[in-house]
Design an enzyme around this catalytic site. Structure first.
Site, short mmCIF file in Angstrom:
data_model
loop_
_atom_site.label_atom_id
_atom_site.label_comp_id
_atom_site.label_asym_id
_atom_site.label_seq_id
_atom_site.Cartn_x
_atom_site.Cartn_y
_atom_site.Cartn_z
N GLY A 226 0.77 -1.24 0.00
CA GLY A 226 0.00 0.00 0.00
C GLY A 226 0.80 1.28 0.00
O GLY A 226 0.30 2.32 0.43
N SER A 227 2.04 1.24 -0.54
CA SER A 227 2.82 2.49 -0.53
C SER A 227 2.16 3.55 -1.42
O SER A 227 2.20 4.74 -1.11
CB SER A 227 4.27 2.25 -0.95
OG SER A 227 4.35 1.97 -2.32
N HIS B 75 0.23 0.79 -13.57
CA HIS B 75 0.97 -0.43 -13.89
C HIS B 75 2.46 -0.10 -13.90
O HIS B 75 2.87 0.93 -14.45
CB HIS B 75 0.52 -0.97 -15.26
CG HIS B 75 1.15 -2.28 -15.58
ND1 HIS B 75 0.73 -3.46 -15.01
CD2 HIS B 75 2.19 -2.60 -16.39
CE1 HIS B 75 1.48 -4.46 -15.47
NE2 HIS B 75 2.37 -3.97 -16.30
C1 GAR Z 1 2.80 -0.93 -7.67
O1 GAR Z 1 4.09 -0.87 -8.18
C2 GAR Z 1 1.80 -1.04 -8.80
O2 GAR Z 1 2.21 -0.41 -9.97
C3 GAR Z 1 1.73 -2.53 -9.00
O3 GAR Z 1 1.74 -3.05 -7.70
C4 GAR Z 1 2.58 -2.23 -6.89
C5 GAR Z 1 1.85 -1.99 -5.58
O4 GAR Z 1 2.73 -1.39 -4.68
N1 GAR Z 1 0.55 -2.89 -9.72
C6 GAR Z 1 0.54 -3.88 -10.61
O5 GAR Z 1 1.51 -4.58 -10.83
C7 GAR Z 1 -0.79 -4.06 -11.35
N2 GAR Z 1 -0.62 -4.86 -12.50
P1 GAR Z 1 2.15 -0.72 -3.35
O6 GAR Z 1 1.26 -1.75 -2.66
O7 GAR Z 1 3.38 -0.43 -2.53
O8 GAR Z 1 1.40 0.50 -3.73
#
Ligand code: GAR
Length: 290
Positions: A110-111, A202
């Site tokens: 969830g950053s 993405h």
């Molecule tokens: C992010 O880098 C986002 O772009 C990716 O998941 C990560 C979540 O990080 N999303 C995908 O890969 C969707 N296909 P977070 O939980 O630290 O925000």
């Protein structure tokens, strides 16, 4: 027509009937009160009477619908509706007190959600109203709790084959949905309920390195394995295919020979945190006014 109204106002069938009834009863009450007030003036029916009548019902109408909306349980809808209409009429929708309610859907640490919440914590325009998560124990749930934002843990069966949690989204008056590392495909019913109002981020330059199974470190490993010299982020509207909808924004970063999936993920996260909130603000505001 009724279906369109239901989508536009994000309400269920019963609420739609109650809202239409409120409009009808509020309009009648307003006309009746306007005529009664004019009778007190002893004015003859004529041009002046007509002008005063129009002025009176314009002033009385909001009060009458708000009054009727209370016993019909539609007060919060009409309060928001009138604020929005006022914003449009006065040409100051940017400055009106109507806030766009956003739900963040996330599955992981969830950053991005954290950054978005932080960015809009004092916003007069955007309210992060709900965190939706499909993984018990995911970091994003703690982030929501710390920020005092309600969260909703969803289950696969209901999300894909049930009511898709639309009642909960409507209850929180969600106007816009932001996916921030949400790994389930969005069901068609949600996409139809929020046309061009669901954004995804993405961690690569789509259309490359997208599609089913391409998320998080898997994307970065594929980019490095392919010997790419640059990667980046893509923010796009969500449609019924994985990582496929209209692209709104992309930003690039360099991939060096020393990069690993972890170091590339760090660069990508920096790009995401720097750009996602701004893109959300401009798109959500524009779509919400349309
Ligand atoms: C992010 O880098 C986002 O772009 C990716 O998941 C990560 C979540 O990080 N999303 C995908 O890969 C969707 N296909 P977070 O939980 O630290 O925000």
């Amino acid at each position: 027509m009724l279906k369109k109204l239901q989508q536009r106002w994000k309400v269920n069938g019963l609420n739609l009937v109650l809202i239409i009834t409120t409009f009808a009863l509020g309009g009648s009450l307003c006309g009746y009160t306007g005529r009664k007030l004019l009778m007190l003036t002893n004015l003859e029916k004529g041009f002046l009477w007509f002008i005063l009548y129009i002025l009176l019902i314009t002033l009385l109408w909001p009060l009458c619908v708000l009054l009727i909306s209370i016993p019909l349980g539609q007060f919060s809808f009409f309060k928001r509706y009138l604020i929005k209409v006022w914003g449009k009429m006065s040409g100051s929708s940017n400055n009106s007190h109507y806030k766009c309610n956003i739900a963040i859907f996330a599955s992981g640490a969830g950053s991005n959600a954290q950054q978005i919440i932080h960015q809009f914590s004092d916003s007069a325009l955007i309210n992060i109203s709900l965190i939706v998560c499909n993984k018990p124990g995911a970091g994003v749930l703690q982030i929501a709790e710390k920020a005092g934002i309600p969260s909703l843990l969803i289950e696969k069966e209901r999300f894909f084959n049930g009511d898709h949690y639309l009642p909960e989204l409507r209850k929180q008056h969600i106007d816009f949905i932001v996916l921030a590392g949400f790994l389930w495909k969005m069901p068609a019913a949600l996409i139809n309920a929020y046309p061009k109002k669901i954004l995804n981020i993405h961690p690569a330059l789509l259309p490359k390195y997208g599609g089913k199974g391409m998320y998080g470190s898997k994307v970065h490993e594929a980019v490095i394995a392919a010997g790419e010299t640059e990667s980046g982020i893509t923010i796009h509207f969500v449609d019924e295919l994985y990582d496929h909808g209209e692209i709104i924004f992309q930003a690039k970063c360099e991939v060096t020979l020393h990069d690993t999936a972890e170091t590339l993920a760090q660069k990508i996260h920096l790009l995401e945190h720097a750009n996602y909130p701004g893109v959300i603000a401009s798109v959500a505001e524009k779509q919400n006014r349309s």
